[in-house]
Design an enzyme around this catalytic site. Sequence first.
Site, mmCIF file in Angstrom:
data_model
loop_
_atom_site.group_PDB
_atom_site.id
_atom_site.type_symbol
_atom_site.label_atom_id
_atom_site.label_comp_id
_atom_site.label_asym_id
_atom_site.label_seq_id
_atom_site.Cartn_x
_atom_site.Cartn_y
_atom_site.Cartn_z
ATOM 1 N N ASP A 191 74.557 27.842 68.586
ATOM 2 C CA ASP A 191 75.773 28.166 68.212
ATOM 3 C C ASP A 191 76.066 29.990 68.873
ATOM 4 O O ASP A 191 76.103 30.563 69.475
ATOM 5 C CB ASP A 191 77.201 28.302 67.451
ATOM 6 C CG ASP A 191 75.757 28.568 66.331
ATOM 7 O OD1 ASP A 191 75.617 29.014 65.312
ATOM 8 O OD2 ASP A 191 77.040 27.971 65.311
ATOM 9 N N MET A 232 74.247 25.449 63.766
ATOM 10 C CA MET A 232 72.703 25.552 63.502
ATOM 11 C C MET A 232 72.514 24.494 61.926
ATOM 12 O O MET A 232 72.761 24.911 61.559
ATOM 13 C CB MET A 232 72.265 26.471 63.717
ATOM 14 C CG MET A 232 72.128 27.346 65.225
ATOM 15 S SD MET A 232 71.928 29.026 65.196
ATOM 16 C CE MET A 232 70.229 29.071 64.292
ATOM 17 N N HIS A 233 71.106 24.370 61.780
ATOM 18 C CA HIS A 233 70.072 23.783 60.416
ATOM 19 C C HIS A 233 70.758 22.236 59.963
ATOM 20 O O HIS A 233 70.145 21.898 59.841
ATOM 21 C CB HIS A 233 70.274 25.092 59.474
ATOM 22 C CG HIS A 233 70.383 26.859 60.014
ATOM 23 N ND1 HIS A 233 69.585 26.602 60.631
ATOM 24 C CD2 HIS A 233 71.068 27.628 59.432
ATOM 25 C CE1 HIS A 233 69.283 28.359 60.919
ATOM 26 N NE2 HIS A 233 70.185 28.259 60.925
#
Length: 498
Positions: free
Chosen positions: A238, A81-82
Amino acid sequence: MAYLLGLDLGTSSLKGLVFDHSGNLIDTASADYPLSSPRPGFSEQDPNHWRQAAHAVIKALIDKVPELRKELIGISFSGQMHSLVLLDEQNKVIRPAILWNDVRTTKQCQRIMEEMPEILSITKNIALEGFTLPKICWVQEHEPENWQKVQHLMLPKDFLALWLSGTYSMDYSDAAGTLLLDSEKNCWSAEILNKFAIPEEILPTLFESAAEVGTLVPDLQTEFGFEKEVKIFAGGADNACAALGSGIIDEGIGMVSIGTSGVFLSFEAQKVDYQGKLHVFNHAVAKKQYSMGVTLAAGNSLSWYRDTFSEGVDFSELLADIGEVSPGADGLLFTPYIVGERTPYTDSTVRGSFIGIDTHHRRRHFSRAVLEGITFSLKDSQLIMEEEAKRKFSKIVSVGGGAKNKEWLQMQADIFAAEITTLSTEQGPGMGAAMLAAIGSGLYPDEAACVKAFVKYGSVIQPIAENVTEYQRIYSVYHKVYQQTAPLCRELAALQSE
């Protein structure tokens, strides 16, 4: 026979998992790639390495399972992520991706919260170094020449989706972790984009996780030798995919995941606002959310402890005699704040501690205290869910390192005061990705039917009543340690910086 491919793009490697239409794992392959840290606190990767890894994994799986050429019908993704990926007008990578675990953006986070405190009500999250928006602000401030080149902005798995399908896409579960998504309206937030000078046209189209974003581009169709059209699905973050792959699609069922960091996660049937005390993200389940708290050093605490005090000792040996120690490790407490803490404190300066060391304590006491401390830290998140959302957990699915030791599983049942269930075959986020391809392909009418086919549970551990009572007493002491030690840690940090 129909086959489905889930590609799990992690921080250190990419894993591909092939399942048949009935949810049976057929084969796996993986490929590693490097992580770069050009300066302390920086964490970066070249997105081209992800594409090369995905190419190698698909090739390897075709070699292992030749039937894929005729029977593969869908590909989907789970991804870290991110992490910020920036492309120019030719879809060339402008600079290395700034990863989720990069901590250079503390000043940008402070600026975001000072200039736009309402971002919490819009996104249901506060600005933290891991999120994407602070990374964008950092690039704007420190690399304006690179920002001027940006024509497309995306997250890691979406870079693979672009390569495979030619479509600019992002699913809602990943978008929720950018700090750019309006949680109520389920769209990019015009207020946030305007405030931080981000053109909406550089952002990808938003999709549900199981939605089709395109089909495999002709060149790759020919290169891989696929004989029928292969559909590409948006995929998910995820944690969202891990939750789906663990069957977390109903309220009252939680998930505790212990890897390097630790996560306590809950399905949210209705939208809930924790006022920034927990992360609230869109689920891979359409139009649903999940909440989660994070322990920064969960498995990392155990690895540090082993490497520091019992270097070279296998974990099974290190933990072999913890069952001889009673709950509470005979008066020894450990706080797993060795790299700071996220939930519930969001404190980068606090550090870990052993409290109550006595001359009778031996390695087995310290080992048990470390496991208990990690679990107590995750209980902090459970407690917020119970207090703020009146959540009651009838069952918690334990995955990762915490599911590999029977004494630790019993600790979890006793500390969380809930039934703990394991997975008989744990495949992580990659299985959730394959399940999204199965749902998107129409093989299953909904997530519940897919979970019934794919997810298989293992052993069940019930809490022991007297241990639950004892751990409630011990946890009340553990809960006080942060307030006592955090000021001391700040003083120590100030001394080190002199």
